[in-house]
Design an enzyme around this catalytic site. Structure first.
Site, PDB file in Angstrom:
ATOM      1  CG  LEU A  12      -2.056  -1.136   1.218  1.00 42.04           C
ATOM      2  CD1 LEU A  12      -2.667  -1.297   2.641  1.00 42.04           C
ATOM      3  CD2 LEU A  12      -2.965  -0.809   0.181  1.00 42.04           C
ATOM      4  CG  ASP A  13       0.315   4.333  -2.967  1.00 43.76           C
ATOM      5  OD1 ASP A  13       1.194   3.587  -3.437  1.00 43.76           O
ATOM      6  OD2 ASP A  13      -0.530   4.751  -3.579  1.00 43.76           O
ATOM      7  CB  ALA A  14       3.915   6.221   2.425  1.00 44.39           C
TER       8      ALA A  14
ATOM      9  CE  LYS B  86      -2.625   7.197  -3.165  1.00 46.95           C
ATOM     10  NZ  LYS B  86      -1.281   7.418  -2.708  1.00 46.95           N
TER      11      LYS B  86
END
Ligand code: URA
Length: 258
Positions: free
Chosen positions: A112-114, A203
């Site tokens: 997962l992105d930060a 996104k």
């Protein structure tokens, strides 16, 4: 029957991954670097097989064995943590949130992105991990995105059909408009289920229809939900969940014996 008894013989890189040494690709790198020995002999040939019941495998001189059972746990990831088990720059990473001392060899299944929150599966079975991520397995992931503006049905339909991104067309997604964003004006909440795992996929999909993602949360991964797992905490999978993950893996041909 133990894992070791069930899986003879098997490819060496699969053995190393299943023992939690590294991912399958990482294990291949260890082999080609000459760091892996079987019965004292360096093995660099990637197709080589081992019999876990009688061969002695070492990496950098340390013996590696298959665990009786793989460990599976989920983390409810908070924002601000990198999905990596170590960071050379000392930034906060997920390794500090899961019990790596108790369960050596744990690593995340995907990333997962930060700034993305929510469910992240960990396992010591690098082999199952790699296979669960394979695009052909279509493991579904449900995301809740807070986006700028209010997407029209026409825009959401583009996501439903598949939309062209710079790395190609996405597979059809299930998309629902869940309502207006509560804490920000002119925002909307969109639920999106995808079956792939490209970098920043949700996104980029939302941006492609003109609605930038402000916040992103993943609330399911395959059959797994965040039940009884508060943000920033982890829990082991229940035996039912382990059975579901292993059934999914086997049903999709993910754990062949050799
Ligand atoms: N899609 C994204 O854009 N980011 C994530 O962290 C996960 C899916």
């Amino acid at each position: 029957m133990s894992e070791a008894e069930r899986v003879v013989p098997m490819r060496l890189q699969r053995f190393l991954a299943r023992a939690g040494v590294a991912s399958r690709r990482g294990s291949e790198k260890l082999m080609t670097a000459g760091r892996v020995r079987v019965n004292g002999v360096v093995v660099t040939q990637l197709g080589s097989k081992v019999d876990p019941a009688c061969d002695i495998v070492t990496v950098d001189g340390r013996e590696v064995q298959l665990a009786e059972h793989a460990t599976y746990l989920i983390l409810n990831k908070p924002s601000g943590y990198l999905t990596t088990m170590s960071d050379p720059y000392g930034r906060p990473c997920i390794a500090s949130l899961v019990p790596t001392q108790t369960y050596p060899g744990l690593f995340p299944v995907g990333r997962l992105d930060a700034d993305t929150t929510g469910i992240l599966l960990f396992t010591t079975n690098g082999d199952a991990s790699q296979q669960m991520l394979h695009p052909s397995k279509h493991v579904s992931k449900h995301y809740v995105a807070l986006v700028e503006g209010m997407p029209t049905e026409g825009e959401l339909n583009r996501l439903r059909k598949g939309i062209r991104l710079d790395d190609g067309l996405t597979q059809p997604a299930e998309v629902e408009l869940m309502g207006e964003g509560e804490d920000r004006e002119n925002t909307a909440i969109v639920g999106i289920t995808i079956h792939e795992g490209r970098k920043h996929q949700v996104k980029r999909m939302c941006e492609a229809i003109g609605h930038k993602v402000i916040r992103l949360h993943r609330d399911s991964f395959g059959p797994l939900r965040l039940t009884d797992c508060a943000e920033g905490t982890w829990r082991l999978l229940t035996s039912d969940e382990v059975a579901q993950v292993e059934a999914l893996v086997q049903a999709k041909g993910i754990l062949p014996i050799v």
